[in-house]
Motif scaffolding. Structure first.
Motif, mmCIF file in Angstrom:
data_model
loop_
_atom_site.group_PDB
_atom_site.id
_atom_site.type_symbol
_atom_site.label_atom_id
_atom_site.label_comp_id
_atom_site.label_asym_id
_atom_site.label_seq_id
_atom_site.Cartn_x
_atom_site.Cartn_y
_atom_site.Cartn_z
ATOM 1 N N ALA A 70 47.590 36.191 28.620
ATOM 2 C CA ALA A 70 48.188 36.952 29.715
ATOM 3 C C ALA A 70 48.654 35.984 30.793
ATOM 4 C CB ALA A 70 47.177 37.937 30.289
ATOM 5 N N LYS A 71 49.476 36.499 31.692
ATOM 6 C CA LYS A 71 50.002 35.691 32.787
ATOM 7 C C LYS A 71 49.287 36.031 34.086
ATOM 8 C CE LYS A 71 54.546 35.119 30.777
ATOM 9 N NZ LYS A 71 55.968 35.368 30.892
ATOM 10 N N LYS A 72 49.293 35.066 34.977
ATOM 11 C CA LYS A 72 48.690 35.244 36.300
ATOM 12 C C LYS A 72 49.285 36.484 36.966
ATOM 13 C CE LYS A 72 48.012 32.869 40.664
ATOM 14 N NZ LYS A 72 48.193 31.615 41.403
ATOM 15 N N ASN A 73 48.424 37.254 37.629
ATOM 16 C CA ASN A 73 48.756 38.476 38.373
ATOM 17 C C ASN A 73 49.052 39.688 37.503
ATOM 18 O OD1 ASN A 73 48.313 37.340 40.912
ATOM 19 N ND2 ASN A 73 50.367 36.450 40.914
ATOM 20 N N GLN A 74 48.945 39.563 36.177
ATOM 21 C CA GLN A 74 49.028 40.773 35.368
ATOM 22 C C GLN A 74 47.742 41.564 35.581
ATOM 23 O OE1 GLN A 74 50.147 39.084 31.393
ATOM 24 N NE2 GLN A 74 51.701 40.703 31.474
ATOM 25 N N LYS A 75 47.814 42.850 35.320
ATOM 26 C CA LYS A 75 46.646 43.715 35.524
ATOM 27 C C LYS A 75 46.041 44.091 34.184
ATOM 28 C CE LYS A 75 47.975 45.394 40.016
ATOM 29 N NZ LYS A 75 47.041 44.626 40.769
ATOM 30 N N LEU A 76 44.712 43.937 34.098
ATOM 31 C CA LEU A 76 43.952 44.249 32.890
ATOM 32 C C LEU A 76 43.134 45.508 33.121
ATOM 33 C CD1 LEU A 76 42.649 43.438 30.091
ATOM 34 C CD2 LEU A 76 40.924 42.244 31.457
ATOM 35 N N SER A 77 43.203 46.410 32.149
ATOM 36 C CA SER A 77 42.364 47.598 32.156
ATOM 37 C C SER A 77 41.544 47.608 30.863
ATOM 38 C CB SER A 77 43.220 48.863 32.227
ATOM 39 O OG SER A 77 42.421 50.022 32.012
ATOM 40 N N VAL A 78 40.247 47.802 31.004
ATOM 41 C CA VAL A 78 39.360 47.885 29.849
ATOM 42 C C VAL A 78 38.660 49.232 29.907
ATOM 43 C CG1 VAL A 78 37.346 46.895 28.709
ATOM 44 C CG2 VAL A 78 39.004 45.386 29.817
ATOM 45 N N LYS A 79 38.952 50.061 28.919
ATOM 46 C CA LYS A 79 38.295 51.367 28.829
ATOM 47 C C LYS A 79 37.437 51.348 27.585
ATOM 48 C CE LYS A 79 41.945 53.756 31.235
ATOM 49 N NZ LYS A 79 43.054 54.701 31.131
ATOM 50 N N VAL A 107 36.844 45.400 39.762
ATOM 51 C CA VAL A 107 37.913 46.285 39.314
ATOM 52 C C VAL A 107 38.366 47.141 40.493
ATOM 53 C CG1 VAL A 107 38.441 48.178 37.735
ATOM 54 C CG2 VAL A 107 36.992 46.297 36.979
ATOM 55 N N ASP A 108 39.689 47.314 40.651
ATOM 56 C CA ASP A 108 40.197 48.118 41.776
ATOM 57 C C ASP A 108 39.962 49.617 41.526
ATOM 58 O OD1 ASP A 108 42.295 49.092 40.157
ATOM 59 O OD2 ASP A 108 43.768 47.712 40.992
ATOM 60 N N ASP A 109 40.337 50.441 42.503
ATOM 61 C CA ASP A 109 40.068 51.879 42.416
ATOM 62 C C ASP A 109 40.859 52.581 41.313
ATOM 63 O OD1 ASP A 109 42.433 51.485 43.816
ATOM 64 O OD2 ASP A 109 42.089 53.125 45.230
ATOM 65 N N LYS A 110 41.854 51.902 40.732
ATOM 66 C CA LYS A 110 42.603 52.465 39.612
ATOM 67 C C LYS A 110 42.108 51.944 38.272
ATOM 68 C CE LYS A 110 46.661 53.297 42.370
ATOM 69 N NZ LYS A 110 48.055 52.963 42.622
ATOM 70 N N TYR A 112 41.812 48.573 37.399
ATOM 71 C CA TYR A 112 42.469 47.338 36.963
ATOM 72 C C TYR A 112 41.829 46.109 37.597
ATOM 73 C CZ TYR A 112 46.214 50.149 35.011
ATOM 74 O OH TYR A 112 46.925 51.042 34.269
ATOM 75 N N TYR A 113 41.848 45.033 36.820
ATOM 76 C CA TYR A 113 41.432 43.713 37.310
ATOM 77 C C TYR A 113 42.671 42.828 37.279
ATOM 78 C CZ TYR A 113 39.315 39.079 37.407
ATOM 79 O OH TYR A 113 38.994 37.781 37.721
ATOM 80 N N THR A 114 43.012 42.209 38.413
ATOM 81 C CA THR A 114 44.176 41.332 38.478
ATOM 82 C C THR A 114 43.785 39.959 37.939
ATOM 83 O OG1 THR A 114 45.021 42.532 40.391
ATOM 84 C CG2 THR A 114 45.937 40.340 39.981
ATOM 85 N N GLU A 143 39.724 50.225 24.530
ATOM 86 C CA GLU A 143 41.158 50.149 24.790
ATOM 87 C C GLU A 143 41.388 49.035 25.789
ATOM 88 O OE1 GLU A 143 44.541 53.323 25.689
ATOM 89 O OE2 GLU A 143 43.354 52.882 27.481
ATOM 90 N N ILE A 144 42.228 48.063 25.406
ATOM 91 C CA ILE A 144 42.599 46.956 26.280
ATOM 92 C C ILE A 144 44.057 47.158 26.659
ATOM 93 C CG2 ILE A 144 42.910 44.470 26.443
ATOM 94 C CD1 ILE A 144 40.746 44.200 24.254
ATOM 95 N N SER A 145 44.333 47.206 27.969
ATOM 96 C CA SER A 145 45.704 47.366 28.460
ATOM 97 C C SER A 145 46.033 46.234 29.414
ATOM 98 C CB SER A 145 45.867 48.684 29.228
ATOM 99 O OG SER A 145 45.535 49.770 28.410
ATOM 100 N N ILE A 146 47.247 45.721 29.294
ATOM 101 C CA ILE A 146 47.727 44.689 30.223
ATOM 102 C C ILE A 146 49.085 45.119 30.735
ATOM 103 C CG2 ILE A 146 48.387 42.278 30.509
ATOM 104 C CD1 ILE A 146 46.481 41.578 28.243
ATOM 105 N N LEU A 147 49.187 45.193 32.045
ATOM 106 C CA LEU A 147 50.459 45.587 32.687
ATOM 107 C C LEU A 147 51.052 44.407 33.434
ATOM 108 C CD1 LEU A 147 49.364 49.003 34.182
ATOM 109 C CD2 LEU A 147 50.485 48.589 32.006
#
Length: 147
Positions: A70-79, A107-110, A112-114, A143-147
């Protein structure tokens, strides 16, 4: 002079054996840490997708390892759903692992971890020691998500 010669002869076997013992203990500890990985997965996103799903089952002190780039400042979500398991994120530049579980303070309120760095990350899924020592074998869906 005789005492010096005796001392050298006694010390010589210790000096010869010590590197061998040290090398053996280093390789034993290296293999012990690699034995802790139950499953290693290279995370792959389907074309156009930003998430991937996986199933796992843990046993004892072993953990499942998921690696991705992943790249710097992308957001990771792990469910994660299922058994009592924890998720920790590793990167070569991070001083410590990061808890990326649902209610982790990192992890932020949505949810995500930056990501602070570009490069390869490792996500480990493991169970708490107290549960592992009781022989639990939790099943999980990830579920791993990267935005």
């Amino acid at each position: 002079m005789k005492n010096l010669t005796t001392s050298i002869l006694l010390a010589l076997p210790i000096l010869v054996v010590s590197p061998t013992v040290m090398a053996a203990s280093a390789s034993a500890s290296a293999s012990a840490s690699s034995d802790a990985v139950a499953k290693a997965v290279d995370v792959q996103f389907k074309k156009g997708a930003s998430s991937a799903n996986y199933y796992g089952k843990l046993k004892g002190n072993k953990y499942d390892s998921y690696t991705f780039y992943a790249k710097k400042n992308q957001k990771l979500s792990v469910k994660i759903a299922g058994g009592n398991v924890d998720t920790y994120l590793f990167h070569k530049n991070l001083a410590n692992s990061v808890n990326v579980g649902e209610y982790a303070p990192e992890v932020d309120d949505k949810g995500y971890y930056t990501l602070p760095y570009s490069g390869e990350y490792e996500l480990r899924v493991l169970q708490p020691r107290s549960q592992a020592s009781r022989g639990k074998k939790p099943v999980y869906w990830l579920e791993i998500s990267i935005l």
